[in-house]
Design a protein around this motif. Sequence first.
Motif, mmCIF file in Angstrom:
data_model
loop_
_atom_site.group_PDB
_atom_site.id
_atom_site.type_symbol
_atom_site.label_atom_id
_atom_site.label_comp_id
_atom_site.label_asym_id
_atom_site.label_seq_id
_atom_site.Cartn_x
_atom_site.Cartn_y
_atom_site.Cartn_z
ATOM 1 N N LEU A 101 0.828 -1.207 0.000
ATOM 2 C CA LEU A 101 0.000 0.000 0.000
ATOM 3 C C LEU A 101 0.867 1.264 0.000
ATOM 4 O O LEU A 101 0.536 2.270 -0.614
ATOM 5 C CB LEU A 101 -0.931 -0.030 1.222
ATOM 6 N N GLU A 102 2.019 1.182 0.663
ATOM 7 C CA GLU A 102 2.937 2.335 0.746
ATOM 8 C C GLU A 102 3.466 2.721 -0.636
ATOM 9 O O GLU A 102 3.793 3.885 -0.876
ATOM 10 C CB GLU A 102 4.128 2.034 1.673
ATOM 11 N N MET B 219 -19.477 5.410 3.723
ATOM 12 C CA MET B 219 -18.973 4.068 3.431
ATOM 13 C C MET B 219 -17.491 4.118 3.068
ATOM 14 O O MET B 219 -16.689 3.309 3.541
ATOM 15 C CB MET B 219 -19.782 3.484 2.274
ATOM 16 N N LEU B 220 -17.130 5.108 2.257
ATOM 17 C CA LEU B 220 -15.739 5.228 1.808
ATOM 18 C C LEU B 220 -14.797 5.522 2.967
ATOM 19 O O LEU B 220 -13.697 4.981 3.036
ATOM 20 C CB LEU B 220 -15.610 6.322 0.746
ATOM 21 N N GLU B 221 -15.241 6.368 3.868
ATOM 22 C CA GLU B 221 -14.394 6.717 5.008
ATOM 23 C C GLU B 221 -14.225 5.502 5.925
ATOM 24 O O GLU B 221 -13.136 5.247 6.437
ATOM 25 C CB GLU B 221 -14.996 7.920 5.755
ATOM 26 N N TYR B 222 -15.295 4.728 6.080
ATOM 27 C CA TYR B 222 -15.195 3.535 6.915
ATOM 28 C C TYR B 222 -14.212 2.534 6.309
ATOM 29 O O TYR B 222 -13.366 1.973 6.999
ATOM 30 C CB TYR B 222 -16.574 2.891 7.126
ATOM 31 N N LEU B 223 -14.317 2.338 4.991
ATOM 32 C CA LEU B 223 -13.407 1.411 4.307
ATOM 33 C C LEU B 223 -11.960 1.894 4.399
ATOM 34 O O LEU B 223 -11.043 1.110 4.601
ATOM 35 C CB LEU B 223 -13.803 1.258 2.831
ATOM 36 N N ARG B 224 -11.782 3.202 4.247
ATOM 37 C CA ARG B 224 -10.421 3.765 4.314
ATOM 38 C C ARG B 224 -9.762 3.442 5.658
ATOM 39 O O ARG B 224 -8.627 2.971 5.710
ATOM 40 C CB ARG B 224 -10.454 5.290 4.111
ATOM 41 N N LYS B 225 -10.524 3.672 6.725
ATOM 42 C CA LYS B 225 -9.984 3.431 8.068
ATOM 43 C C LYS B 225 -9.726 1.948 8.281
ATOM 44 O O LYS B 225 -8.715 1.558 8.860
ATOM 45 C CB LYS B 225 -10.973 3.933 9.125
ATOM 46 N N ARG C 188 -6.768 0.992 6.425
ATOM 47 C CA ARG C 188 -5.651 1.845 6.849
ATOM 48 C C ARG C 188 -4.945 2.503 5.666
ATOM 49 O O ARG C 188 -3.726 2.414 5.502
ATOM 50 C CB ARG C 188 -4.640 1.039 7.685
ATOM 51 N N ILE C 189 -5.747 3.177 4.859
ATOM 52 C CA ILE C 189 -5.198 3.946 3.745
ATOM 53 C C ILE C 189 -5.063 5.392 4.234
ATOM 54 O O ILE C 189 -6.028 5.961 4.758
ATOM 55 C CB ILE C 189 -6.135 3.890 2.506
ATOM 56 N N PRO C 190 -3.877 5.997 4.094
ATOM 57 C CA PRO C 190 -3.735 7.383 4.552
ATOM 58 C C PRO C 190 -4.705 8.315 3.796
ATOM 59 O O PRO C 190 -4.845 8.193 2.575
ATOM 60 C CB PRO C 190 -2.279 7.727 4.196
ATOM 61 N N LYS D 269 -3.809 10.163 0.482
ATOM 62 C CA LYS D 269 -3.727 9.533 -0.839
ATOM 63 C C LYS D 269 -4.985 8.729 -1.171
ATOM 64 O O LYS D 269 -4.953 7.730 -1.863
ATOM 65 C CB LYS D 269 -2.445 8.715 -1.019
ATOM 66 N N TYR D 270 -6.102 9.238 -0.692
ATOM 67 C CA TYR D 270 -7.381 8.545 -0.886
ATOM 68 C C TYR D 270 -8.418 9.537 -1.382
ATOM 69 O O TYR D 270 -8.642 10.584 -0.760
ATOM 70 C CB TYR D 270 -7.796 7.967 0.459
ATOM 71 N N TYR D 271 -9.030 9.212 -2.494
ATOM 72 C CA TYR D 271 -10.051 10.109 -3.054
ATOM 73 C C TYR D 271 -11.400 9.815 -2.399
ATOM 74 O O TYR D 271 -11.858 8.678 -2.391
ATOM 75 C CB TYR D 271 -10.127 9.892 -4.566
#
Lengths: 78, 327
Positions: free
Chosen positions: B245-246, B260-266, B269-271, B274-276
């Motif tokens: 991922l790095e 939903m997107l924010e939950y998936l991001r956390k 563990r995507i910073p 670098k996440y749209y």
Amino acid sequence: MKKEEFLRLLKEALEFQDIDLQTATDLRKIEAYDSMAVMAVIAFVDENFSKRLTAKQLAAISTVGDLMELIGMENFSG
Amino acid sequence: MKIACYLPEIIFTNSDFEREFPDWNASKIEEKVGIRQRHLSAKGETALDMAFQASERVLDGEDKGTVDFILLCTQSPDYFLPTSACILQEKLGLSNKTGALDYNLGCSGFIYGLALAKGLLAAGIATRILLIMSETYSKHLHPADRANRSIFGDGAAAILLDINDLPHIGSFELGTDGSGKNNLIVEAGAMRKPCVSESVAIANEDGTFHSPNHLYMNGPEIFNFTIESVPGLVSSVLQKNNLSLEEIDYVIFHQANKYMLEYLRKKIRIPAEKYYNNMLMTGNTVSATIPIAMVESLEQGKIKPGSKLLLVGFGVGYSWGAVVITW
């Protein structure tokens, strides 16, 4: 998890600032308990209890106490 | 790879919802799902018309004679038959030697389109492909279904790919689980169940409305599907591409809804940097969300030449897919 802690975190997850959330509270009677709120409950339970609740299970419950039973009472104290 | 978008002219804002449903606190929409407005196709304006507009934009300045394949992703075709992509060939004035087909997918459609394009290019079947995502879900929604009307917007994106793009398209991870079919469905109107004559709205358990002729979405169950499938999908596709991922510069998921997107991001563990996560002005445009997000990210300089992009689509079917591409 302590019951008070659970109620506080659930209230925060649902963004129910103005609602006094107790185990006897009937979620169905809360206008803001919509499909987005159900999604928030799923996320909350997944995050805190690593447990996946289905939409069907959540559609069948009414109160916060029912939700706690779905999660499993062994997860709660106090 | 070249991308262009087309968004229909009509804009429906959250204030418009407040006017239409005075008892509904529509101001919460932006806060909860991250959408302020969505574009809607006009009456009589179809996904094919929007595909044409997006294609004209991407083909601007290009030699149309070099395009030898059209792949059109839509779940709102003009007709059962003929194929929209065939009609598009004539409308765009492309050569009669152009291969053309539609494929029916929703939110995973862009990833599948890239997979099909890669296959056609690698096999030497095509040398320059026009890949189009065009969707008018607004036409599938019941007028009383304010919840889904607040989420979905109409939009199209056209991508031009050629043989030089081949080394930039990495390995794919694709998947399907047809057992989820009833959770996102337009039940009537095709062969299994004819259109019902009177499309009276049925109130669903969660306060949304639909009729057999209109789209039904079990939002919470779709959310469960994504939290079950997307984290594994991300790790599998990274593994297939021998990347961590790095090493990814930018991540674009299908823009379903902000929550939903924010939950998936956390969870994955995507910073955040670098996440749209932005569907503020367009809503969920189904298969077009990823290319629309790519255009915006390019404009904002978040995608640069050489950037490694992780693209992830998931939804109706259930169907999912992910790929790593180098811009």
